[in-house]
Motif scaffolding. Structure first.
Motif, PDB file in Angstrom:
ATOM      1  N   GLY A 109       2.112  69.156   0.125  1.00  0.00           N
ATOM      2  CA  GLY A 109       1.271  70.287   0.473  1.00  0.00           C
ATOM      3  C   GLY A 109       0.209  70.500  -0.588  1.00  0.00           C
ATOM      4  N   GLY A 110       0.054  71.751  -1.025  1.00  0.00           N
ATOM      5  CA  GLY A 110      -0.954  72.071  -2.020  1.00  0.00           C
ATOM      6  C   GLY A 110      -0.450  72.053  -3.442  1.00  0.00           C
ATOM      7  N   LEU A 111       0.817  71.684  -3.665  1.00  0.00           N
ATOM      8  CA  LEU A 111       1.388  71.729  -5.010  1.00  0.00           C
ATOM      9  C   LEU A 111       1.082  70.469  -5.811  1.00  0.00           C
ATOM     10  N   ASP A 112       0.979  70.638  -7.122  1.00  0.00           N
ATOM     11  CA  ASP A 112       0.932  69.525  -8.048  1.00  0.00           C
ATOM     12  C   ASP A 112       2.346  68.947  -8.102  1.00  0.00           C
ATOM     13  N   ALA A 113       2.534  67.720  -7.623  1.00  0.00           N
ATOM     14  CA  ALA A 113       3.878  67.161  -7.472  1.00  0.00           C
ATOM     15  C   ALA A 113       3.906  65.713  -7.953  1.00  0.00           C
ATOM     16  N   VAL A 160      14.272  55.257  -9.128  1.00  0.00           N
ATOM     17  CA  VAL A 160      13.058  55.977  -8.727  1.00  0.00           C
ATOM     18  C   VAL A 160      13.451  57.221  -7.947  1.00  0.00           C
ATOM     19  N   ILE A 161      12.842  58.355  -8.304  1.00  0.00           N
ATOM     20  CA  ILE A 161      13.102  59.634  -7.645  1.00  0.00           C
ATOM     21  C   ILE A 161      11.817  60.068  -6.966  1.00  0.00           C
ATOM     22  N   SER A 162      11.891  60.307  -5.673  1.00  0.00           N
ATOM     23  CA  SER A 162      10.677  60.614  -4.904  1.00  0.00           C
ATOM     24  C   SER A 162      10.127  61.996  -5.211  1.00  0.00           C
ATOM     25  N   GLY A 163      11.003  62.968  -5.562  1.00  0.00           N
ATOM     26  CA  GLY A 163      10.578  64.355  -5.479  1.00  0.00           C
ATOM     27  C   GLY A 163      10.312  64.706  -4.025  1.00  0.00           C
ATOM     28  N   ASP A 164       9.742  65.871  -3.796  1.00  0.00           N
ATOM     29  CA  ASP A 164       9.375  66.263  -2.430  1.00  0.00           C
ATOM     30  C   ASP A 164       7.986  65.720  -2.144  1.00  0.00           C
ATOM     31  N   THR A 165       7.857  64.928  -1.083  1.00  0.00           N
ATOM     32  CA  THR A 165       6.587  64.261  -0.835  1.00  0.00           C
ATOM     33  C   THR A 165       6.513  63.697   0.574  1.00  0.00           C
ATOM     34  N   THR A 166       5.313  63.529   1.062  1.00  0.00           N
ATOM     35  CA  THR A 166       5.085  62.672   2.213  1.00  0.00           C
ATOM     36  C   THR A 166       5.015  61.231   1.713  1.00  0.00           C
ATOM     37  N   THR A 171       3.019  67.685   6.341  1.00  0.00           N
ATOM     38  CA  THR A 171       2.119  67.521   5.194  1.00  0.00           C
ATOM     39  C   THR A 171       2.838  67.682   3.856  1.00  0.00           C
ATOM     40  N   SER A 172       4.166  67.817   3.886  1.00  0.00           N
ATOM     41  CA  SER A 172       4.901  68.090   2.646  1.00  0.00           C
ATOM     42  C   SER A 172       6.144  67.234   2.452  1.00  0.00           C
ATOM     43  N   HIS A 173       6.688  66.658   3.516  1.00  0.00           N
ATOM     44  CA  HIS A 173       7.971  65.965   3.431  1.00  0.00           C
ATOM     45  C   HIS A 173       7.939  64.648   4.192  1.00  0.00           C
ATOM     46  N   ALA A 198      13.604  63.460  12.082  1.00  0.00           N
ATOM     47  CA  ALA A 198      12.453  63.312  12.972  1.00  0.00           C
ATOM     48  C   ALA A 198      12.749  63.886  14.361  1.00  0.00           C
ATOM     49  N   GLU A 199      13.998  63.791  14.794  1.00  0.00           N
ATOM     50  CA  GLU A 199      14.354  64.312  16.119  1.00  0.00           C
ATOM     51  C   GLU A 199      14.307  65.835  16.142  1.00  0.00           C
ATOM     52  N   LYS A 200      14.904  66.487  15.145  1.00  0.00           N
ATOM     53  CA  LYS A 200      14.913  67.948  15.098  1.00  0.00           C
ATOM     54  C   LYS A 200      13.542  68.528  14.752  1.00  0.00           C
ATOM     55  N   PHE A 201      12.680  67.721  14.162  1.00  0.00           N
ATOM     56  CA  PHE A 201      11.313  68.151  13.868  1.00  0.00           C
ATOM     57  C   PHE A 201      10.620  68.645  15.130  1.00  0.00           C
ATOM     58  N   GLN A 202      10.909  68.000  16.239  1.00  0.00           N
ATOM     59  CA  GLN A 202      10.247  68.360  17.500  1.00  0.00           C
ATOM     60  C   GLN A 202      10.624  69.756  17.975  1.00  0.00           C
ATOM     61  N   GLU A 203      11.722  70.295  17.476  1.00  0.00           N
ATOM     62  CA  GLU A 203      12.181  71.619  17.888  1.00  0.00           C
ATOM     63  C   GLU A 203      11.639  72.738  17.002  1.00  0.00           C
ATOM     64  N   GLN A 204      10.940  72.377  15.924  1.00  0.00           N
ATOM     65  CA  GLN A 204      10.413  73.385  15.013  1.00  0.00           C
ATOM     66  C   GLN A 204       9.137  73.999  15.579  1.00  0.00           C
ATOM     67  N   SER A 205       8.789  75.180  15.077  1.00  0.00           N
ATOM     68  CA  SER A 205       7.551  75.830  15.527  1.00  0.00           C
ATOM     69  C   SER A 205       6.346  75.014  15.078  1.00  0.00           C
ATOM     70  N   ASP A 206       5.202  75.266  15.693  1.00  0.00           N
ATOM     71  CA  ASP A 206       3.993  74.531  15.333  1.00  0.00           C
ATOM     72  C   ASP A 206       3.661  74.698  13.854  1.00  0.00           C
ATOM     73  N   ALA A 207       3.830  75.928  13.352  1.00  0.00           N
ATOM     74  CA  ALA A 207       3.507  76.182  11.946  1.00  0.00           C
ATOM     75  C   ALA A 207       4.416  75.387  11.019  1.00  0.00           C
ATOM     76  N   TRP A 208       5.737  75.368  11.331  1.00  0.00           N
ATOM     77  CA  TRP A 208       6.653  74.611  10.481  1.00  0.00           C
ATOM     78  C   TRP A 208       6.437  73.111  10.636  1.00  0.00           C
ATOM     79  N   GLN A 209       6.083  72.651  11.821  1.00  0.00           N
ATOM     80  CA  GLN A 209       5.770  71.235  11.988  1.00  0.00           C
ATOM     81  C   GLN A 209       4.592  70.835  11.112  1.00  0.00           C
ATOM     82  N   GLN A 210       3.569  71.684  11.082  1.00  0.00           N
ATOM     83  CA  GLN A 210       2.404  71.379  10.261  1.00  0.00           C
ATOM     84  C   GLN A 210       2.795  71.320   8.781  1.00  0.00           C
ATOM     85  N   TYR A 211       3.628  72.282   8.350  1.00  0.00           N
ATOM     86  CA  TYR A 211       4.055  72.289   6.946  1.00  0.00           C
ATOM     87  C   TYR A 211       4.834  71.026   6.602  1.00  0.00           C
ATOM     88  N   HIS A 212       5.858  70.714   7.370  1.00  0.00           N
ATOM     89  CA  HIS A 212       6.716  69.586   7.007  1.00  0.00           C
ATOM     90  C   HIS A 212       5.976  68.257   7.135  1.00  0.00           C
TER      91      HIS A 212
END
Length: 277
Positions: free
Chosen positions: A160-164, A177-183, A221-223, A205-219
């Motif tokens: 997302g917008g964090l320095d990671a 190697v440790i990924s941290g939180d990242t795409t 771009t972040s995970h 990825a399967e349960k992602f489809q059940e999340q709200s549009d806002a949470w889908q956008q967040y995840h």
């Protein structure tokens, strides 16, 4: 030849589960511990590893090096415990922290927040005469730490917008190697290629489809999804892929694991608190 082991201290997420404390792990080289992240419960897990599993390196007074991937609370809320508890228990070495921009300000605020309790321990009746000092290094990409046991390289994450950052630990006998939180990122694949252990976050990825549009956008771009992680592993070819920070969203652990294995045939384990590799 040095001996390196990986201990998972917290494999959870912001979605609190009783069996999974928040993000933290320890890389131990010749009985010297190097922590990566320090979410809620991390220091309790380190104590549990020492008392119940006999991992002497994780005696609290030995905890003096911490590397932060980013500053989300689920990776940092255990830091007050790390600052204070080992100091009370005779950690005489300064605590050293490496992390992204903002780490210094966070540590300074924590020391101010706990100054009354720290002061009473130090200046009151308790026999704690040694100083409490925290050294902070705000990192960029490249080698951020090196000693006779390990070299630590930081590389950029995309969270997302964090320095990671992610981290690559190289010892005489292991590359972890440790990924941290990242795409998914090119830098992650480059640093993880051929490593002994890749510790990586993942969501269903399967349960992602059940999340709200806002949470889908967040995840998105972040995970990293199960399918995306499988593609990362195919390219990087780690000897072992360890799943942590797993977002189940009501799914079973086995089902999420099966999602990864559907796309990747390599060696994979679902990480749990206090697993040792």
């Amino acid at each position: 030849m040095s001996q390196t082991k990986l201990v998972l201290l917290g494999t959870g997420t912001p979605n609190i589960l009783p069996s999974r404390y928040q993000s933290s792990l320890a890389i131990i080289v010749d009985d010297v511990p190097y922590l990566v992240d320090c979410g809620g419960g991390a220091i309790q897990r380190a104590s549990e590893a020492f008392y119940n599993k006999g991992i002497k390196a994780l005696q609290l007074k030995n905890l003096s090096r911490l590397f932060l991937t980013h500053l989300h609370p689920d990776h940092t809320t255990g830091i007050p415990d790390l600052i204070i508890a080992p100091w009370v228990l005779d950690r005489e070495e300064s605590l050293s922290v490496w992390g992204p921009a903002g780490t210094g300000a966070m540590i300074n605020h924590l020391l101010k927040a706990y100054r009354i309790g720290i002061g009473e321990h130090r200046d009151g009746l308790a026999p704690i005469a040694h100083p409490l000092k925290v050294n902070v290094t705000e990192i960029a990409t490249g080698t951020v730490y090196h000693d006779e046991r390990v070299s630590v390289t930081a590389f950029r994450g995309s969270h997302g917008g964090l320095d990671a950052y992610g981290y690559k630990f190289v010892t005489q006998d292991k590359t972890i190697v440790i990924s941290g939180d990242t795409t998914p990122t090119k830098a992650l694949i480059e640093h993880a290629t051929g490593c002994d252990i890749l510790v990586h976050e993942v969501y269903s990825a399967e349960k992602f489809q059940e999340q709200s549009d806002a949470w889908q956008q967040y995840h998105a771009t972040s995970h990293t999804s199960t399918k995306q992680l499988a593609e990362i592993a195919k390219q990087a070819r780690p000897k072992l892929l360890v799943l942590v920070h797993q977002l189940f969203w009501g799914q079973t652990e086995a089902a999420l694991f099966d999602e990864v294995k559907r796309y990747y045939r390599g060696n994979v384990v679902s990480g749990h608190d206090l697993d040792v590799f």
